[in-house]
Design a protein around this motif. Structure first.
Motif, short mmCIF file in Angstrom:
data_model
loop_
_atom_site.label_atom_id
_atom_site.label_comp_id
_atom_site.label_asym_id
_atom_site.label_seq_id
_atom_site.Cartn_x
_atom_site.Cartn_y
_atom_site.Cartn_z
N GLY A 55 0.82 -1.20 0.00
CA GLY A 55 0.00 0.00 0.00
C GLY A 55 0.85 1.25 0.00
N LEU A 56 0.20 2.40 0.12
CA LEU A 56 0.91 3.68 0.11
C LEU A 56 0.98 4.33 1.49
CD1 LEU A 56 -0.55 5.22 -3.17
CD2 LEU A 56 1.66 4.10 -2.84
N GLY A 57 0.18 3.86 2.44
CA GLY A 57 0.19 4.45 3.78
C GLY A 57 -0.20 5.91 3.78
N ALA A 58 -1.16 6.27 2.95
CA ALA A 58 -1.55 7.67 2.79
C ALA A 58 -2.96 7.92 3.35
CB ALA A 58 -1.53 8.05 1.31
N ALA A 59 -3.25 9.18 3.60
CA ALA A 59 -4.59 9.57 4.03
C ALA A 59 -5.50 9.68 2.82
CB ALA A 59 -4.54 10.91 4.76
N VAL A 60 -6.79 9.49 3.05
CA VAL A 60 -7.78 9.54 1.96
C VAL A 60 -8.97 10.38 2.40
CG1 VAL A 60 -9.42 8.16 0.61
CG2 VAL A 60 -7.14 7.25 1.10
N ALA A 61 -9.40 11.28 1.52
CA ALA A 61 -10.65 12.02 1.71
C ALA A 61 -11.67 11.39 0.76
CB ALA A 61 -10.47 13.49 1.39
N TYR A 62 -12.75 10.88 1.31
CA TYR A 62 -13.79 10.19 0.52
C TYR A 62 -15.07 11.00 0.64
CZ TYR A 62 -16.47 6.22 -1.32
OH TYR A 62 -17.27 5.39 -2.09
N PHE A 63 -15.66 11.36 -0.48
CA PHE A 63 -16.89 12.14 -0.49
C PHE A 63 -18.07 11.20 -0.70
CE2 PHE A 63 -13.66 15.20 -1.35
CZ PHE A 63 -14.07 16.31 -0.62
N ASP A 64 -18.88 11.05 0.33
CA ASP A 64 -20.06 10.20 0.30
C ASP A 64 -21.25 11.10 0.00
OD1 ASP A 64 -22.10 8.39 0.73
OD2 ASP A 64 -21.78 8.23 2.89
N LEU A 65 -21.73 11.04 -1.23
CA LEU A 65 -22.79 11.96 -1.64
C LEU A 65 -24.18 11.37 -1.52
CD1 LEU A 65 -21.01 13.52 -4.75
CD2 LEU A 65 -20.98 14.27 -2.37
N ASP A 66 -24.28 10.09 -1.14
CA ASP A 66 -25.61 9.51 -0.99
C ASP A 66 -25.85 8.91 0.40
OD1 ASP A 66 -24.11 7.21 -1.09
OD2 ASP A 66 -25.05 6.38 -2.88
N GLY A 67 -24.91 9.13 1.32
CA GLY A 67 -25.11 8.68 2.69
C GLY A 67 -25.04 7.18 2.88
N ARG A 68 -24.34 6.48 1.97
CA ARG A 68 -24.28 5.02 2.08
C ARG A 68 -22.84 4.51 2.02
NH1 ARG A 68 -28.35 3.07 -2.50
NH2 ARG A 68 -26.79 4.19 -3.68
N PHE A 69 -21.92 5.17 2.72
CA PHE A 69 -20.53 4.72 2.69
C PHE A 69 -20.45 3.29 3.22
CE2 PHE A 69 -16.32 4.14 4.57
CZ PHE A 69 -15.55 4.33 3.44
N PRO A 70 -19.92 2.35 2.42
CA PRO A 70 -19.91 0.93 2.80
C PRO A 70 -18.65 0.54 3.60
CG PRO A 70 -19.26 1.16 0.51
CD PRO A 70 -19.55 2.55 1.03
N LEU A 71 -18.64 0.91 4.87
CA LEU A 71 -17.48 0.63 5.71
C LEU A 71 -17.18 -0.86 5.79
CD1 LEU A 71 -15.27 1.64 7.59
CD2 LEU A 71 -16.94 1.56 9.46
N GLU A 72 -18.23 -1.70 5.85
CA GLU A 72 -18.00 -3.14 5.95
C GLU A 72 -17.28 -3.66 4.71
OE1 GLU A 72 -21.07 -1.75 6.32
OE2 GLU A 72 -21.16 -1.81 8.51
N ARG A 73 -17.64 -3.15 3.54
CA ARG A 73 -16.97 -3.58 2.30
C ARG A 73 -15.52 -3.13 2.29
NH1 ARG A 73 -20.55 -2.09 -2.83
NH2 ARG A 73 -18.68 -2.72 -3.94
N LEU A 74 -15.25 -1.91 2.75
CA LEU A 74 -13.88 -1.44 2.82
C LEU A 74 -13.06 -2.32 3.77
CD1 LEU A 74 -11.60 0.51 2.16
CD2 LEU A 74 -12.48 2.02 3.95
N LEU A 75 -13.62 -2.65 4.92
CA LEU A 75 -12.92 -3.52 5.86
C LEU A 75 -12.63 -4.88 5.24
CD1 LEU A 75 -14.63 -2.76 9.27
CD2 LEU A 75 -12.20 -2.56 8.74
N ALA A 76 -13.57 -5.42 4.50
CA ALA A 76 -13.37 -6.72 3.84
C ALA A 76 -12.23 -6.64 2.82
CB ALA A 76 -14.66 -7.18 3.17
N ILE A 77 -12.16 -5.54 2.08
CA ILE A 77 -11.08 -5.36 1.10
C ILE A 77 -9.74 -5.24 1.81
CG2 ILE A 77 -10.13 -3.79 -0.64
CD1 ILE A 77 -13.09 -3.16 -1.40
N LEU A 78 -9.69 -4.45 2.88
CA LEU A 78 -8.45 -4.30 3.65
C LEU A 78 -8.00 -5.65 4.21
CD1 LEU A 78 -9.25 -1.00 5.59
CD2 LEU A 78 -7.51 -1.28 3.81
#
Length: 174
Positions: free
Chosen positions: A87-110
């Motif tokens: 990975g890059l070990g960098a910070a990320v700004a994510y814009f959630d425009l529909d109020g449905r940020f899928p944290l569980e999916r991100l955790l699964a990918i990580l």
């Protein structure tokens, strides 16, 4: 409403021709972590550091998966306890425009990326390589600490957030 760069109407007005946009995006490409975006071939267009990218398309076309994969690549460290994570070990700004940020999916990918990096071993062996379940979970928390999710519910709020993003990130980084 006025902003440092002028009015909201001026901010939202088109200020880029196709030629100037292509010239701008063809310099200093960032690494996204996805071969289709990192390799300028066959399209010849690269992203530039600091560019804001809107991903759109029909339902279930893979937009969220594409974004979450890129987010995971940036959040993961390059290595951990002798394991090459990639990975890059960098910070990320994510814009959630529909109020449905899928944290569980991100955790699964990580988690999948971390397990794959540890090699083809049993779950117990993978956890042991990361310092046990606690070490594995601590690493996931460290990755997520680099994530800032902005929930914008209107175009005006999104524009204001973009305008204040640089100042906000500079304040949070110290």
């Amino acid at each position: 409403m006025a902003f440092a760069g002028g009015s909201l109407a001026e901010l939202l007005a088109p200020d880029d021709t196709a030629l100037s946009m292509l010239q701008r995006v063809n310099t200093r490409p960032p690494v996204v972590g996805l071969a289709v975006l990192d390799d300028p071939q066959p399209y010849g267009v690269r992203l530039r550091l600091g560019d804001v990218v809107e991903v759109h398309g029909p339902s279930q076309a893979g937009k969220t998966q594409l974004c979450l994969t890129a987010v995971a690549h940036h959040l993961l460290p390059s290595g951990f306890r002798g394991i090459e994570v990639g990975g890059l070990g960098a910070a990320v700004a994510y814009f959630d425009l529909d109020g449905r940020f899928p944290l569980e999916r991100l955790l699964a990918i990580l988690e999948t990326r971390l397990r794959d990096a540890a090699g083809p071993t049993s779950t117990q062996d993978v956890l042991a390589r990361y310092g046990g379940r606690t070490g594995f979970e601590d690493l996931l928390r460290q990755c997520l600490a680099g994530l800032i999710v902005y929930r914008c519910t209107s175009e005006a709020q999104f524009a204001c957030t973009l305008l204040s993003l640089t100042d906000s990130l500079q304040r949070s980084s110290g």
